[in-house]
Design an enzyme around this catalytic site. Structure first.
Site, PDB file in Angstrom:
ATOM      1  N   CYS A 107       0.890  -1.173   0.000  1.00  0.00           N
ATOM      2  CA  CYS A 107       0.000   0.000   0.000  1.00  0.00           C
ATOM      3  C   CYS A 107       0.921   1.213   0.000  1.00  0.00           C
ATOM      4  O   CYS A 107       1.197   1.802   1.036  1.00  0.00           O
ATOM      5  CB  CYS A 107      -0.867   0.007   1.250  1.00  0.00           C
ATOM      6  SG  CYS A 107      -1.881  -1.475   1.424  1.00  0.00           S
ATOM      7  N   ALA A 109       1.492   4.439  -1.880  1.00  0.00           N
ATOM      8  CA  ALA A 109       1.472   5.900  -2.087  1.00  0.00           C
ATOM      9  C   ALA A 109       1.287   6.640  -0.762  1.00  0.00           C
ATOM     10  O   ALA A 109       0.566   6.157   0.107  1.00  0.00           O
ATOM     11  CB  ALA A 109       0.348   6.267  -3.039  1.00  0.00           C
ATOM     12  N   ASN A 112       6.639   7.269   0.973  1.00  0.00           N
ATOM     13  CA  ASN A 112       7.668   7.485   2.004  1.00  0.00           C
ATOM     14  C   ASN A 112       8.380   6.194   2.372  1.00  0.00           C
ATOM     15  O   ASN A 112       9.603   6.162   2.510  1.00  0.00           O
ATOM     16  CB  ASN A 112       7.026   8.073   3.265  1.00  0.00           C
ATOM     17  CG  ASN A 112       6.691   9.524   3.095  1.00  0.00           C
ATOM     18  OD1 ASN A 112       7.548  10.330   2.762  1.00  0.00           O
ATOM     19  ND2 ASN A 112       5.428   9.858   3.280  1.00  0.00           N
ATOM     20  N   LYS A 113       7.581   5.138   2.536  1.00  0.00           N
ATOM     21  CA  LYS A 113       8.197   3.885   2.995  1.00  0.00           C
ATOM     22  C   LYS A 113       8.863   3.153   1.835  1.00  0.00           C
ATOM     23  O   LYS A 113       9.857   2.463   2.026  1.00  0.00           O
ATOM     24  CB  LYS A 113       7.155   3.028   3.725  1.00  0.00           C
ATOM     25  CG  LYS A 113       6.671   3.754   4.984  1.00  0.00           C
ATOM     26  CD  LYS A 113       5.563   3.079   5.714  1.00  0.00           C
ATOM     27  CE  LYS A 113       5.035   3.960   6.831  1.00  0.00           C
ATOM     28  NZ  LYS A 113       4.131   5.043   6.375  1.00  0.00           N
ATOM     29  N   GLU A 139      -0.216   0.245  -5.536  1.00  0.00           N
ATOM     30  CA  GLU A 139      -1.089   1.314  -5.061  1.00  0.00           C
ATOM     31  C   GLU A 139      -2.380   1.250  -5.862  1.00  0.00           C
ATOM     32  O   GLU A 139      -2.371   1.370  -7.073  1.00  0.00           O
ATOM     33  CB  GLU A 139      -0.413   2.691  -5.214  1.00  0.00           C
ATOM     34  CG  GLU A 139      -1.305   3.868  -4.882  1.00  0.00           C
ATOM     35  CD  GLU A 139      -2.046   3.751  -3.558  1.00  0.00           C
ATOM     36  OE1 GLU A 139      -1.406   3.549  -2.510  1.00  0.00           O
ATOM     37  OE2 GLU A 139      -3.296   3.870  -3.566  1.00  0.00           O
ATOM     38  N   CYS A 290      -1.269   4.354  11.194  1.00  0.00           N
ATOM     39  CA  CYS A 290      -1.101   5.602  11.949  1.00  0.00           C
ATOM     40  C   CYS A 290      -2.363   5.812  12.775  1.00  0.00           C
ATOM     41  O   CYS A 290      -2.919   6.898  12.828  1.00  0.00           O
ATOM     42  CB  CYS A 290      -0.771   6.787  11.043  1.00  0.00           C
ATOM     43  SG  CYS A 290      -1.846   6.969   9.631  1.00  0.00           S
TER      44      CYS A 290
HETATM   45  N1  SAM Z   1       2.920   3.644   2.842  1.00  0.00           N
HETATM   46  C1  SAM Z   1       2.540   4.987   2.403  1.00  0.00           C
HETATM   47  C2  SAM Z   1       3.664   5.958   2.741  1.00  0.00           C
HETATM   48  O1  SAM Z   1       4.352   5.728   3.745  1.00  0.00           O
HETATM   49  O2  SAM Z   1       3.877   6.919   2.018  1.00  0.00           O
HETATM   50  C3  SAM Z   1       1.210   5.406   2.998  1.00  0.00           C
HETATM   51  C4  SAM Z   1       0.123   4.404   2.690  1.00  0.00           C
HETATM   52  S1  SAM Z   1      -1.506   4.946   3.090  1.00  0.00           S
HETATM   53  C5  SAM Z   1      -1.588   4.708   4.797  1.00  0.00           C
HETATM   54  C6  SAM Z   1      -2.453   3.593   2.482  1.00  0.00           C
HETATM   55  C7  SAM Z   1      -2.478   3.487   0.965  1.00  0.00           C
HETATM   56  O3  SAM Z   1      -2.946   2.178   0.615  1.00  0.00           O
HETATM   57  C8  SAM Z   1      -3.436   4.451   0.275  1.00  0.00           C
HETATM   58  O4  SAM Z   1      -2.739   5.178  -0.699  1.00  0.00           O
HETATM   59  C9  SAM Z   1      -4.483   3.550  -0.359  1.00  0.00           C
HETATM   60  O5  SAM Z   1      -4.968   4.061  -1.584  1.00  0.00           O
HETATM   61  C10 SAM Z   1      -3.710   2.272  -0.561  1.00  0.00           C
HETATM   62  N2  SAM Z   1      -4.509   1.027  -0.630  1.00  0.00           N
HETATM   63  C11 SAM Z   1      -5.621   0.711   0.080  1.00  0.00           C
HETATM   64  N3  SAM Z   1      -6.046  -0.527  -0.233  1.00  0.00           N
HETATM   65  C12 SAM Z   1      -5.164  -1.019  -1.138  1.00  0.00           C
HETATM   66  C13 SAM Z   1      -5.057  -2.266  -1.826  1.00  0.00           C
HETATM   67  N4  SAM Z   1      -5.965  -3.240  -1.640  1.00  0.00           N
HETATM   68  N5  SAM Z   1      -4.034  -2.437  -2.685  1.00  0.00           N
HETATM   69  C14 SAM Z   1      -3.116  -1.446  -2.882  1.00  0.00           C
HETATM   70  N6  SAM Z   1      -3.182  -0.245  -2.268  1.00  0.00           N
HETATM   71  C15 SAM Z   1      -4.182  -0.032  -1.402  1.00  0.00           C
END
Ligand code: SAM
Length: 379
Positions: A107, A109, A112-113, A139, A290
């Site tokens: 997941c 976008a 950062n990670k 993503e 978070c």
């Molecule tokens: N890891 C990211 C960072 O540190 O920059 C932040 C991630 S954010 C908490 C969660 C992300 O997961 C969102 O962008 C969301 O669109 C994506 N997401 C949610 N369900 C998903 C799935 N089934 N497959 C891929 N991405 C997903």
């Protein structure tokens, strides 16, 4: 410029991107003229510009809140990345090594990670110009995936990262030949966001990103300020914004709705975790949110450990004593009560609370490991 409210109690966290620079170089250049502080409280409260080298996470510094880095060469060329300390825990805890093979960020976008994983891989193997390991970054939200793509490029991690734009991680077949060498997965799924501090260096914020050409350059823009104002409005009215499994934004208005939504989120988070357990060569997983709610944290960890797939394949929690030094030393751990009295699991869980004096956001991370890949087939 003075930071206001909750932000004032928090320093600005800056990660040095090991692909583009070093801590030493940044201390000599971008942070030249910053006085060394002894504690987070000094960084936050003392007059003038101060800096503290973080004792837990490598290549991380805390600087005086309100210091604007957006016009520095280091920021614009991806040498430094504004990232909360807690948000650095998952990649650091996962600690991808060459023997782990390929890595998945499920997941990803805004990235950062993903970029942190790339930096750690490079730190372990600095002599490799083109890394033998691949990071697969998924993503689901195509618009957010574009931001991810830009961030990965600015950070110089594009050569080792394959971005699956708009790809739902849950639709990916763990048995696919492409993922045969995936040994480590980082899971940072959507959550209630209840640990987020009200400030602009919070890409995990679960509000739509403003339309923008370059997300990093626009972090100070009017649209970001609008987003912050909307976020503050929601916080002040005790509402919570989350996304459902299809990525739609939902405003939760009452405690009852919140309980129902936490339940729904926890179901989705557990599904992601169990999906990760099914990758045949996987031996390491980190799960993070978070959120400060145990429903999304310890409860998900316990449900995952009690699942059939975990038992069949030999997944267990990464014990505190086996964690990388900075995480082993981190003092705030999971709740034993929320882990049904299992002290070892609770100690394995890492927590942060935004008001506990560490100057970081509310966060949760736990690691899972198993000794043998393909344990189900072996057994
Ligand atoms: N890891 C990211 C960072 O540190 O920059 C932040 C991630 S954010 C908490 C969660 C992300 O997961 C969102 O962008 C969301 O669109 C994506 N997401 C949610 N369900 C998903 C799935 N089934 N497959 C891929 N991405 C997903």
């Amino acid at each position: 410029k003075a930071a206001a409210g909750e932000e004032a109690a928090h320093p600005r966290w800056v990660r040095i991107n090991a692909i583009r620079s070093t801590l030493e170089e940044q201390l000599e250049t971008t942070f030249r003229g910053y006085a060394r502080a002894g504690t987070i409280q000094d960084v936050v409260a003392k007059e003038g510009k101060h800096i503290l080298i973080d004792p837990h996470v490598p290549n991380l510094v805390a600087i005086t809140p309100g210091c604007d880095l957006s016009k520095t060469e280091a920021y614009n060329s991806g040498k430094i990345i504004l990232q909360d300390k807690a948000s650095c825990f998952p990649a650091y805890l996962l600690d991808p090594r060459s023997e782990d093979g390929d890595v998945i960020d499920a997941c990803a976008a805004p990235g950062n990670k993903t970029t942190h994983l790339a930096g750690i891989i490079r730190s372990h193997e600095p002599e490799f110009e083109s890394q033998p390991q691949t990071i697969f970054a998924f993503e689901k939200d195509s618009r957010r995936a574009k931001t991810l793509e830009k961030m990965v490029k600015i950070a110089g991690s594009n050569k080792m990262t394959r971005i699956a734009l708009g790809q739902d991680f849950l639709q990916v077949d763990p048995e696919s030949e492409r993922f045969r060498n995936v040994g480590a997965l980082l899971l940072d799924p959507s959550c209630s966001g209840s640990g987020i501090v009200g400030r602009d260096s919070m890409p995990e914020l679960h509000l739509p990103d403003p339309p923008q050409q370059n997300p990093r350059r626009e972090s100070k823009s009017e649209s970001t300020n609008k987003r912050k104002r909307k976020y503050e409005e929601i916080r002040n009215s005790s509402q919570t914004v989350i996304r459902d499994d299809d990525g739609n934004e939902i405003v939760v208005e009452s405690e009852k709705d919140l309980a129902a939504r936490l339940n729904a989120l926890a179901g989705f988070q557990l599904t992601i975790l169990l999906h990760a357990f099914r990758f045949p060569s996987a031996r390491k997983v980190t799960y993070s949110t978070c959120s400060i709610h145990s429903q999304e944290n310890e409860h998900v960890v316990m449900a995952a450990l009690n699942s059939d797939v975990a038992k069949e394949r030999g997944w267990r929690v990464l014990r505190r004593k086996d964690q990388v030094t900075g995480m082993k030393d981190w003092p705030v751990r999971g709740s034993t009560e929320a882990c049904n009295g299992d002290e070892e699991v609770a100690q394995g869980c890492i927590r942060c609370y935004k008001d506990d004096g560490h100057g970081i956001m509310g966060f949760f991370v736990a690691g899972f490991v198993r000794d043998h890949a393909n344990a189900s087939e072996d057994g």
